[in-house]
Design a protein around this motif. Structure first.
Motif, short mmCIF file in Angstrom:
data_model
loop_
_atom_site.label_atom_id
_atom_site.label_comp_id
_atom_site.label_asym_id
_atom_site.label_seq_id
_atom_site.Cartn_x
_atom_site.Cartn_y
_atom_site.Cartn_z
N MET A 99 0.80 -1.21 0.00
CA MET A 99 0.00 0.00 0.00
C MET A 99 0.84 1.27 0.00
O MET A 99 0.31 2.35 -0.29
N ASP A 100 2.12 1.18 0.32
CA ASP A 100 2.93 2.39 0.39
C ASP A 100 3.91 2.44 -0.79
O ASP A 100 3.80 1.66 -1.74
N GLY A 101 4.85 3.36 -0.70
CA GLY A 101 5.76 3.57 -1.81
C GLY A 101 6.82 2.50 -1.95
O GLY A 101 6.83 1.51 -1.22
N SER A 102 7.72 2.71 -2.90
CA SER A 102 8.66 1.66 -3.29
C SER A 102 9.95 1.65 -2.48
O SER A 102 10.86 0.89 -2.78
N TYR A 103 10.03 2.45 -1.40
CA TYR A 103 11.25 2.37 -0.57
C TYR A 103 11.31 0.98 0.07
O TYR A 103 10.29 0.40 0.41
N TYR A 104 12.53 0.47 0.21
CA TYR A 104 12.74 -0.89 0.73
C TYR A 104 11.87 -1.89 -0.01
O TYR A 104 11.30 -2.81 0.59
N TRP A 105 11.79 -1.76 -1.30
CA TRP A 105 10.87 -2.56 -2.09
C TRP A 105 11.20 -4.05 -2.02
O TRP A 105 10.35 -4.88 -2.29
N TRP A 106 12.43 -4.39 -1.70
CA TRP A 106 12.87 -5.78 -1.68
C TRP A 106 12.51 -6.51 -0.37
O TRP A 106 12.75 -7.69 -0.22
N VAL A 107 11.92 -5.79 0.57
CA VAL A 107 11.60 -6.37 1.87
C VAL A 107 10.23 -7.01 1.82
O VAL A 107 9.21 -6.35 1.59
N MET A 108 10.18 -8.32 2.08
CA MET A 108 8.95 -9.06 1.87
C MET A 108 7.82 -8.63 2.79
O MET A 108 6.65 -8.63 2.36
N ASN A 109 8.11 -8.29 4.04
CA ASN A 109 7.00 -8.02 4.95
C ASN A 109 6.35 -6.67 4.70
O ASN A 109 5.41 -6.28 5.40
N LYS A 110 6.79 -5.97 3.72
CA LYS A 110 6.17 -4.71 3.27
C LYS A 110 4.85 -4.98 2.54
O LYS A 110 3.99 -4.12 2.45
N TYR A 111 4.67 -6.20 2.05
CA TYR A 111 3.60 -6.48 1.09
C TYR A 111 2.38 -7.10 1.75
O TYR A 111 2.49 -8.00 2.59
N THR A 112 1.22 -6.62 1.32
CA THR A 112 -0.04 -7.06 1.88
C THR A 112 -0.61 -8.27 1.16
O THR A 112 -1.14 -9.19 1.79
N TYR A 113 -0.51 -8.24 -0.16
CA TYR A 113 -1.12 -9.30 -0.96
C TYR A 113 -0.05 -10.00 -1.79
O TYR A 113 0.85 -9.34 -2.33
N TRP A 114 -0.21 -11.29 -1.93
CA TRP A 114 0.72 -12.11 -2.70
C TRP A 114 -0.06 -13.04 -3.63
O TRP A 114 -1.14 -13.53 -3.27
N GLY A 115 0.51 -13.29 -4.78
CA GLY A 115 -0.04 -14.31 -5.66
C GLY A 115 0.51 -15.68 -5.31
O GLY A 115 1.36 -15.82 -4.42
N GLN A 116 0.03 -16.69 -6.04
CA GLN A 116 0.44 -18.06 -5.78
C GLN A 116 1.68 -18.47 -6.56
O GLN A 116 2.26 -19.52 -6.28
N GLY A 117 2.07 -17.68 -7.51
CA GLY A 117 3.31 -17.95 -8.22
C GLY A 117 3.11 -18.61 -9.57
O GLY A 117 2.12 -19.31 -9.80
N THR A 118 4.06 -18.37 -10.45
CA THR A 118 4.10 -19.03 -11.75
C THR A 118 5.55 -19.46 -11.99
O THR A 118 6.49 -18.71 -11.72
N ARG A 119 5.71 -20.69 -12.48
CA ARG A 119 7.05 -21.26 -12.59
C ARG A 119 7.69 -20.92 -13.92
O ARG A 119 7.07 -21.07 -14.98
N VAL A 120 8.94 -20.51 -13.85
CA VAL A 120 9.75 -20.26 -15.05
C VAL A 120 10.91 -21.25 -15.04
O VAL A 120 11.66 -21.33 -14.06
N THR A 121 11.03 -21.98 -16.12
CA THR A 121 12.13 -22.94 -16.29
C THR A 121 12.94 -22.53 -17.51
O THR A 121 12.36 -22.31 -18.58
N VAL A 122 14.24 -22.43 -17.35
CA VAL A 122 15.11 -22.02 -18.44
C VAL A 122 16.08 -23.16 -18.73
O VAL A 122 16.87 -23.55 -17.86
N MET A 123 16.01 -23.67 -19.93
CA MET A 123 16.90 -24.76 -20.35
C MET A 123 18.20 -24.20 -20.88
O MET A 123 18.20 -23.26 -21.68
N ASP A 124 19.28 -24.82 -20.47
CA ASP A 124 20.60 -24.38 -20.90
C ASP A 124 20.85 -24.79 -22.34
O ASP A 124 20.28 -25.74 -22.84
#
Length: 124
Positions: A99-124
């Motif tokens: 809900m707030d600005g992007s300071y300390y954007w990398w800190v997880m507990n800043k975030y209220t809502y999360w998605g369930q995730g999508t998997r990315v696989t990269v083949m060498d």
């Protein structure tokens, strides 16, 4: 309230993917939105963020110049365009809303809502 990611999949090294994260139950434009990722055996890390007020963007050093975050408030969606993918980019990618600005954007507990995730696989 829900965040739903899509667009993950299997891609060869050097390829591209575009991830989408669509919000329901709240107005995505009122939130700072961030993409995180978590590879097996590693901690979840911030990848990229877009500020709710001025659209300022931030990137982890590991993805600068290759990934681009954007948002379409009319579609209540945030995107992550990933180019020149590397095997080390393989992970489950999550979007998160704060809900707030992007300071300390990398800190997880800043975030209220999360998605369930999508998997990315990269083949060498």
């Amino acid at each position: 309230v829900q965040l739903v990611e899509s667009g993950g999949g299997l891609v060869q090294s050097g390829g591209s993917l575009r991830l989408s994260c669509t919000a329901s139950g709240f107005t995505l434009g009122d939130y700072t939105m961030t993409w995180f990722r978590q590879a097996p055996g590693k901690e979840r890390e911030g990848v990229s963020c877009i500020d709710r007020r001025d659209g300022e963007t931030h990137y982890a050093d590991s993805v600068k110049g290759r990934f681009t975050i954007s948002r379409d408030n009319a579609k209540n969606t945030v995107y992550l365009q990933m180019n020149s993918l590397k095997p080390e980019d393989a992970a489950v990618y999550y979007c998160a809303a704060a809900m707030d600005g992007s300071y300390y954007w990398w800190v997880m507990n800043k975030y209220t809502y999360w998605g369930q995730g999508t998997r990315v696989t990269v083949m060498d």
